[in-house]
Design an enzyme around this catalytic site. Structure first.
Site, PDB file in Angstrom:
ATOM      1  CE  LYS A   1      -3.744   0.089   2.580  1.00 22.76           C
ATOM      2  NZ  LYS A   1      -4.689   0.244   3.722  1.00 22.76           N
TER       3      LYS A   1
ATOM      4  CD  GLU B   1       8.937  -7.587   6.440  1.00 24.80           C
ATOM      5  OE1 GLU B   1       8.873  -7.957   7.622  1.00 24.80           O
ATOM      6  OE2 GLU B   1       8.357  -6.562   6.005  1.00 24.80           O
TER       7      GLU B   1
ATOM      8  N   GLY C   1      -5.138  -5.278   5.707  1.00 22.96           N
ATOM      9  CA  GLY C   1      -4.356  -6.199   4.897  1.00 22.96           C
ATOM     10  C   GLY C   1      -4.920  -7.604   4.862  1.00 22.96           C
ATOM     11  NE  ARG C   2      -6.633  -8.757  10.994  1.00 28.01           N
ATOM     12  CZ  ARG C   2      -6.119  -7.598  11.406  1.00 28.01           C
ATOM     13  NH1 ARG C   2      -5.036  -7.117  10.808  1.00 28.01           N
ATOM     14  NH2 ARG C   2      -6.671  -6.912  12.386  1.00 28.01           N
TER      15      ARG C   2
ATOM     16  CD  GLU D   1      -1.927  -8.977  11.194  1.00 25.97           C
ATOM     17  OE1 GLU D   1      -0.721  -9.287  11.134  1.00 25.97           O
ATOM     18  OE2 GLU D   1      -2.550  -8.498  10.221  1.00 25.97           O
TER      19      GLU D   1
ATOM     20  CG  HIS E   1      -1.677 -41.009   8.279  1.00 31.68           C
ATOM     21  ND1 HIS E   1      -1.490 -42.353   8.496  1.00 31.68           N
ATOM     22  CD2 HIS E   1      -2.839 -40.901   7.577  1.00 31.68           C
ATOM     23  CE1 HIS E   1      -2.470 -43.033   7.931  1.00 31.68           C
ATOM     24  NE2 HIS E   1      -3.312 -42.172   7.374  1.00 31.68           N
TER      25      HIS E   1
ATOM     26  CE  LYS F   1       5.573  -4.867  10.107  1.00 31.31           C
ATOM     27  NZ  LYS F   1       4.489  -4.132   9.415  1.00 31.31           N
TER      28      LYS F   1
END
Length: 538
Positions: A207, A213, A268-269, A354, A385, A505
């Site tokens: 954005k 990152e 964001g999510r 979050e 399993h 951060k």
């Protein structure tokens, strides 16, 4: 909510009710009510929920509905849908629901209807996606684009990669899609190792166009592309931006005509159905993407208009509150029995944790109850399993959501019947278990009997749908979005900020400078020692 949660009448009644219900086994509850398996079900937006294998009664349901009423779930939901600024710590509206609203809807933010702008971006995305899919968009050497690499992190990665994997059946197979998120250089290196730069398009999703990152990976992508012999002018043919920062986008070398925007009222999510979903649209096509949006909207309408007792997301959220608060459950297992949904649990981890991993209420008071259970899972039958041993015979109570489809997209012998037999068998085994008497009746040696007893009484939901389609995926995601919202309202927390990701951060930004320069380290003794060891041996 003016009153503390634990002092509400419904909360107190639930606490007392839980104490009387805990000794009861699901075997008893089913024996007492032969119609239980059909009574505790609800259907909406293509999804059928069987929640009968939960440790609840009709009284439990009534009390959970009262808790939702006393905490104002419906009222707060309406405030969200209307565009009120319910994200109070950031002073923002919460309008992911506007991203899938029909063209004729009116949703005002600060007096302006945002729906026309949403559809303008969708139309721009559609035009661009069709150029890539048809081959009319050419790279700087005249070759068509064959590879699409999405670079983002968090919601700018988890949503797109989950949707791509979930809807791979519908994707255009002559296009290759890769996703880069981790700042670990290995992620980028492996994503492009076999790609031709002349045939590769990068989608940079940030954005602000400053996310550490994402921009580190974006600049690595730029360097990788230019090392192929392309000039700076060629960047415009191989990079597009999903951002709102036109200045930084242009500085990077991307034509701002190929910049797709979104809004500060999209977290964001919750952004995979915004321009962040451009890779999804390129993969499955604009028509299928709009079908996915329609599925989101189907569930939005259901959540907004349906009474709590028949409201699928509200019930899912309230059941999670029930186990978190009154049964000391720490986690929820998400178990999709469809390989296409292999990334769905990872996607839900961000959406749920979050959102509701908060320790203070909306007015800043420390909570005196649990919030935000841990969500985790794997697709079936792989998980059987792996970790089902702990779910069945471990000491922890782990509520489970099983997700299955009546029809498979890939018919192959009796594979699908076998897959679905496991869904039904696992929920039955978790609920009813196997008693010592039943084990003994099988002729098991006395010494082995305790090891082969299944206590049962382990709760689960079963979510069934006809088959996995773009529309159904939209409904499924929105189901969990609104379930998370319901939890957050009950817990009186802000489900739409994420201050918890900031401190790490900030410290990382400081430490990266200390790694690069010979400066005095002013951390604790552990961090100083680790940094010194790293710097001395790197």
């Amino acid at each position: 909510m003016s009153q503390d949660l634990t002092s509400l009448p419904a909360w107190k009644a639930l606490a007392a009710h839980a104490a009387t219900l805990k000794p009861k086994h699901l075997r008893e509850l089913f024996a007492e009510d032969p119609k239980r398996g059909t009574t505790f079900t609800v259907e909406a937006a293509g999804l059928f929920l069987d929640y009968s294998k939960n440790r609840i009664t009709a009284e439990t349901l009534d009390l959970l509905v009262k808790l939702a009423q006393e905490t104002g779930v419906a009222e707060r939901a309406e405030a969200m849908f209307k565009g009120e600024k319910i994200n109070i710590t950031e002073g923002r509206a919460v309008l992911h629901t506007a991203l899938r609203a029909p063209k004729d809807a009116v949703i005002n933010v600060d007096g302006e209807n945002v729906v026309p702008e949403v559809h303008a971006v969708l139309d721009k995305m559609s035009g661009f996606a069709e150029k890539i899919r048809s081959g009319s968009w050419l790279g700087h050497t005249g070759k068509r684009i064959k590879n699409v690499v999405n670079i983002g992190i968090g919601g700018s990665d988890l949503g797109p990669v989950m949707a791509y994997e979930a809807l791979k059946f519908y994707s255009q197979r002559n296009l290759v899609f890769r996703f880069v998120s981790n700042v670990d250089g290995t992620d980028f290196a492996e994503a492009v190792i076999d790609l031709d730069p002349e045939e590769t398009l990068f989608l940079i999703a940030s954005k602000t166009f400053t996310t550490l990152e994402t921009m580190t990976n974006a600049h690595s992508a730029r360097d990788w592309f230019l090392k192929s012999g392309a000039g700076e002018a060629a960047i415009a043919k191989h990079f597009v931006a999903i951002s709102t920062n036109a200045k930084e986008v242009a500085k990077f070398g991307i034509d701002t005509e190929n910049m797709f925007g979104f809004w500060d009222w999209v977290g964001g999510r919750y952004s995979m159905d915004s321009a962040i979903g451009l890779s999804t649209m390129i993969a499955i096509g604009p028509e299928n993407f709009r079908e996915m949006l329609a599925g989101f909207h189907d569930m939005d309408v259901h959540f907004r208009t349906t009474p709590i007792e028949k409201n699928l997301p509200a019930l899912l959220g309230l059941l999670s509150v029930w186990y978190t608060e009154f049964f000391d459950a720490q986690t929820v297992a998400i178990l999709p029995y469809d390989q296409y949904l292999k990334r769905f649990p990872a996607y839900l981890q961000q959406l749920t944790m979050e959102s509701n991993g908060k320790h203070v209420t909306l007015d800043g008071k420390h909570v005196d109850y649990q919030t935000g259970p841990i969500y985790w899972g794997e697709p079936g039958t792989n998980g059987q399993h792996s970790f089902y041993q702990l779910i069945h015979q471990g000491t922890r109570l782990i509520p489970c959501d099983f997700i299955g489809f009546i029809k498979t997209l890939n018919p192959l012998g009796n594979h699908h019947d076998l897959l679905m037999a496991n869904v039904f068998a696992q929920t039955e085994a978790l609920a009813f278990g196997k008693t010592a008497e039943e084990v003994k009746a099988e002729g098991v040696a006395e010494a082995l009997v305790p090891h082969k007893v299944f206590e049962g009484n382990r709760p689960s939901n079963t979510i069934l749908a006809e088959k996995l389609t773009p529309r159904l995926l939209g409904s499924l995601i929105a189901l969990y979005e609104h379930a998370v919202f319901t939890q957050g309202v009950v817990w009186n927390i802000d489900s739409f900020d994420q201050w918890g990701v900031e401190l790490g951060k900030v410290l990382a930004s400081r430490i990266i400078k200390e790694i690069a320069e010979p400066v005095e380290l002013k951390h604790d003794s552990s961090t100083n020692n680790l940094l010194e060891k790293y710097k001395a041996t790197k």
